[in-house]
Write a protein that holds these residues in place. Structure first.
Motif, PDB file in Angstrom:
ATOM      1  N   GLY A  33       2.273   4.253 -11.363  1.00  0.00           N
ATOM      2  CA  GLY A  33       1.510   5.120 -12.165  1.00  0.00           C
ATOM      3  C   GLY A  33       2.296   5.864 -13.385  1.00  0.00           C
ATOM      4  O   GLY A  33       1.903   5.865 -14.413  1.00  0.00           O
ATOM      5  N   LEU A  34       3.481   6.110 -13.072  1.00  0.00           N
ATOM      6  CA  LEU A  34       4.179   6.947 -13.906  1.00  0.00           C
ATOM      7  C   LEU A  34       4.515   5.973 -14.949  1.00  0.00           C
ATOM      8  O   LEU A  34       4.912   6.186 -16.387  1.00  0.00           O
ATOM      9  CB  LEU A  34       5.434   7.679 -13.160  1.00  0.00           C
TER      10      LEU A  34
ATOM     11  N   VAL B 209      -3.123   9.458  -8.876  1.00  0.00           N
ATOM     12  CA  VAL B 209      -2.564   8.616  -7.448  1.00  0.00           C
ATOM     13  C   VAL B 209      -2.600   9.569  -6.257  1.00  0.00           C
ATOM     14  O   VAL B 209      -2.815   9.245  -5.199  1.00  0.00           O
ATOM     15  CB  VAL B 209      -0.909   8.369  -7.610  1.00  0.00           C
TER      16      VAL B 209
ATOM     17  N   GLY C  58       9.346  14.429 -11.386  1.00  0.00           N
ATOM     18  CA  GLY C  58       9.741  13.492 -12.151  1.00  0.00           C
ATOM     19  C   GLY C  58       9.357  13.867 -13.481  1.00  0.00           C
ATOM     20  O   GLY C  58      10.250  13.559 -14.628  1.00  0.00           O
TER      21      GLY C  58
ATOM     22  N   THR D 187       0.835  -1.201  -0.009  1.00  0.00           N
ATOM     23  CA  THR D 187      -0.005  -0.067  -0.127  1.00  0.00           C
ATOM     24  C   THR D 187       0.927   1.305  -0.058  1.00  0.00           C
ATOM     25  O   THR D 187       0.378   2.333   0.020  1.00  0.00           O
ATOM     26  CB  THR D 187      -1.073  -0.020   1.288  1.00  0.00           C
TER      27      THR D 187
ATOM     28  N   ALA E  18      13.580   9.723  -6.343  1.00  0.00           N
ATOM     29  CA  ALA E  18      14.654   9.988  -5.627  1.00  0.00           C
ATOM     30  C   ALA E  18      14.747   9.873  -4.269  1.00  0.00           C
ATOM     31  O   ALA E  18      13.596  10.338  -3.591  1.00  0.00           O
ATOM     32  CB  ALA E  18      15.311  11.234  -6.240  1.00  0.00           C
TER      33      ALA E  18
ATOM     34  N   LEU F  60       2.318  11.662 -17.684  1.00  0.00           N
ATOM     35  CA  LEU F  60       2.783  11.506 -16.305  1.00  0.00           C
ATOM     36  C   LEU F  60       2.065  12.267 -15.287  1.00  0.00           C
ATOM     37  O   LEU F  60       1.916  11.909 -14.256  1.00  0.00           O
ATOM     38  CB  LEU F  60       4.520  12.248 -16.414  1.00  0.00           C
TER      39      LEU F  60
ATOM     40  N   ALA G  29      11.733  11.171  -9.760  1.00  0.00           N
ATOM     41  CA  ALA G  29      10.528  11.474  -8.935  1.00  0.00           C
ATOM     42  C   ALA G  29      10.598  10.702  -7.541  1.00  0.00           C
ATOM     43  O   ALA G  29      10.344  10.797  -6.486  1.00  0.00           O
ATOM     44  CB  ALA G  29       9.118  10.850  -9.575  1.00  0.00           C
TER      45      ALA G  29
ATOM     46  N   ALA H  57      -1.141  10.681 -14.306  1.00  0.00           N
ATOM     47  CA  ALA H  57      -0.950   9.656 -13.490  1.00  0.00           C
ATOM     48  C   ALA H  57      -0.662  10.082 -12.140  1.00  0.00           C
ATOM     49  O   ALA H  57      -1.087   9.681 -11.127  1.00  0.00           O
ATOM     50  CB  ALA H  57       0.247   8.852 -13.796  1.00  0.00           C
TER      51      ALA H  57
ATOM     52  N   ALA I 110      10.676   8.719 -13.775  1.00  0.00           N
ATOM     53  CA  ALA I 110      10.059   8.202 -12.737  1.00  0.00           C
ATOM     54  C   ALA I 110      11.589   7.902 -11.683  1.00  0.00           C
ATOM     55  O   ALA I 110      11.170   8.026 -10.318  1.00  0.00           O
ATOM     56  CB  ALA I 110       9.952   6.677 -13.066  1.00  0.00           C
TER      57      ALA I 110
ATOM     58  N   THR J  23      13.939   7.375  -2.371  1.00  0.00           N
ATOM     59  CA  THR J  23      13.337   5.951  -2.269  1.00  0.00           C
ATOM     60  C   THR J  23      14.196   4.609  -2.807  1.00  0.00           C
ATOM     61  O   THR J  23      14.851   4.960  -3.538  1.00  0.00           O
ATOM     62  CB  THR J  23      11.826   5.828  -2.633  1.00  0.00           C
TER      63      THR J  23
ATOM     64  N   HIS K 167       2.858   3.534  -5.562  1.00  0.00           N
ATOM     65  CA  HIS K 167       1.479   3.763  -6.302  1.00  0.00           C
ATOM     66  C   HIS K 167       2.014   4.796  -7.271  1.00  0.00           C
ATOM     67  O   HIS K 167       1.742   4.626  -8.675  1.00  0.00           O
ATOM     68  CB  HIS K 167       0.554   4.098  -5.615  1.00  0.00           C
ATOM     69  N   LEU K 168       2.671   5.682  -7.035  1.00  0.00           N
ATOM     70  CA  LEU K 168       3.081   6.843  -7.657  1.00  0.00           C
ATOM     71  C   LEU K 168       4.202   6.187  -9.161  1.00  0.00           C
ATOM     72  O   LEU K 168       3.899   6.523  -9.922  1.00  0.00           O
ATOM     73  CB  LEU K 168       3.841   7.989  -6.869  1.00  0.00           C
TER      74      LEU K 168
ATOM     75  N   LYS L  96       6.152  15.424  -5.991  1.00  0.00           N
ATOM     76  CA  LYS L  96       7.325  14.070  -6.493  1.00  0.00           C
ATOM     77  C   LYS L  96       6.982  13.963  -8.056  1.00  0.00           C
ATOM     78  O   LYS L  96       7.800  14.057  -8.775  1.00  0.00           O
ATOM     79  CB  LYS L  96       6.975  13.046  -5.892  1.00  0.00           C
TER      80      LYS L  96
ATOM     81  N   GLN M  70      -4.597   8.524  -3.141  1.00  0.00           N
ATOM     82  CA  GLN M  70      -3.872   8.386  -1.746  1.00  0.00           C
ATOM     83  C   GLN M  70      -4.403   9.596  -0.836  1.00  0.00           C
ATOM     84  O   GLN M  70      -4.389   9.214   0.190  1.00  0.00           O
ATOM     85  CB  GLN M  70      -2.167   8.462  -2.152  1.00  0.00           C
TER      86      GLN M  70
ATOM     87  N   PRO N  34       2.375   4.438  -0.595  1.00  0.00           N
ATOM     88  CA  PRO N  34       1.945   5.549  -1.828  1.00  0.00           C
ATOM     89  C   PRO N  34       3.042   5.626  -2.828  1.00  0.00           C
ATOM     90  O   PRO N  34       2.745   5.917  -4.060  1.00  0.00           O
ATOM     91  CB  PRO N  34       1.870   6.843  -0.836  1.00  0.00           C
ATOM     92  N   ASP N  35       4.429   5.454  -2.607  1.00  0.00           N
ATOM     93  CA  ASP N  35       5.278   5.774  -3.660  1.00  0.00           C
ATOM     94  C   ASP N  35       5.319   4.629  -4.721  1.00  0.00           C
ATOM     95  O   ASP N  35       5.721   5.047  -5.752  1.00  0.00           O
ATOM     96  CB  ASP N  35       6.977   5.608  -2.875  1.00  0.00           C
TER      97      ASP N  35
END
Lengths: 216, 216
Positions: free
Chosen positions: A165-166, B173, B205, A156, A211, B166, A209, B169, A206, A213, A161-162, B201, B177, A158-159
């Motif tokens: 998505g990207l 998200v 990206g 779950t 960075a 991008l 975005a 998306a 991506a 993580t 998911h992002l 974020k 979220q 969120p990162d």
DNA sequence: GCTGAATGTATACTGGGTACACAAACACAC
DNA sequence: GTGTGTTTGTGTACCCAGTATACATTCAGC
């Protein structure tokens, strides 16, 4: 040794697959000839010489006769991240897999007259476009889970998911633009170049975005 | 001076809007009570005291009774890029607008019990989710055109498509979220923070992906 | 062969959406 | 006022995807 792609020995299963293929072939022929929306399920049943209910026995929805290989796409994505080199980021891993798929002429990223016709069929039908979007969302969910798992985070996150998505947005745009290029240029190599250039740009985005993580 | 939000003087138009609102209100009440899928158009017509055909006169599809404000979203995006400061990149312009929308408590990014119920209604219906995806695609198309126009490129520019993909998306998200956060935390501020953190974020990206193009 | 599970099939139904024809309400002219 | 054309509301009849259900057939395994 039995070829795993040959019909199984089980007669019941063989018949079942034969019926399914008869429906699929009949549907394909009709869809190509008249377009998805202008073919009724009754006509498909008639053409495949089966009862109407038999069609729904094998394909829960009419659209499934067109998108009958979406599970393969999910498997490709899961597989790419399953045994990832820990020295390579998940996003970079997926970028490289995209390049490899193109090099291997994988079905989903092959640009040909056949794929052009397929894309056109989908483009001409609101129902099929809706299904394509739903599959895209399913793929995003798969990537989300696979990403999270590959770095030991919760699905779950969120990162995750992002990032998913990207990436899905990137691949969708790359896929569509690749086919647009093929339609105008009639050249698979140019289409592949368009596809991969966009995939690389999206991957770069991506990574940026994400960075800081574990995904980048 | 006539208030532009007041009913127009034209009686025909006034009646038309009244009928539309009666349908919309009746539909909303029924959807909230029993869920979108468990309400038939006949029941809505009955509840609004109009004929069935009248319902379809005002709302081409059943889903449109839920998503009746999607044009506003398109307008927000177009407007944000229309008179952009040339010293600020299009992507940064949109990022700032997202922040401004949150600060202004704009309807689309407000996290409340009402919006939570709305999101839940959509989440519970495959039909509504499909429509939400279609609207998302329409928004992506709007952003693509607006981006290309704001930098003087052709609306078919592949980079514009990627940038828009991008961004959409990202916002999708972030929206989802944000609402998940609100559902667990019951705190609008925390939800907004989640939303904006993801928007930032994603914008970072998108800027990286578009490095070397006029969009970044 | 017997038996139970898959598979195929017909019938009848639900419900969204469309085509069409018609009636009422209305704005606008005269 | 009185016509007149247009918008809006409405009923009827239809199409088609998808579901429920009950029944027949075919097959595998005993």
């Amino acid at each position: 040794m039995t070829d795993p792609t040959s019909p199984p020995a089980d007669r019941r299963t063989r018949k079942r697959l034969a019926t399914r293929q008869a429906i699929s072939l009949a549907a394909d022929r009709l869809f190509r000839a008249r377009g998805f929306e202008h073919v009724t399920v009754d006509e498909i049943a008639e053409a495949a010489d089966v009862g109407r209910m038999t069609v729904f026995n094998h394909f829960a929805r009419k659209e499934d006769m067109v998108f009958d290989r979406d599970e393969e796409g999910r498997e490709i994505l899961r597989d790419a991240l399953r045994a990832r080199d820990p020295g390579v980021s998940p996003i970079e891993t997926l970028r490289r897999r995209a390049h490899r798929l193109v090099a291997e002429q994988a079905p989903f990223v092959r640009f040909s007259d056949a794929s052009r016709a397929f894309v056109q069929t989908v483009e001409d039908s609101e129902t099929l476009k809706a299904r394509a979007r739903a599959i895209r969302d399913e793929l995003a969910q798969v990537v989300t889970s696979a990403l999270a798992e590959s770095v030991g985070r919760d699905p779950t996150d969120p990162d995750a998911h992002l990032a998913a998505g990207l990436l899905l947005a990137t691949w969708t745009v790359a896929f569509v633009q690749g086919h647009l290029t093929f339609r105008t240029m009639r050249n698979p190599e140019t289409a592949e170049a368009t596809f991969l250039a966009l995939v690389d740009k999206g991957a770069k985005g991506a990574e940026a975005a994400m960075a800081g993580t574990p995904y980048a």
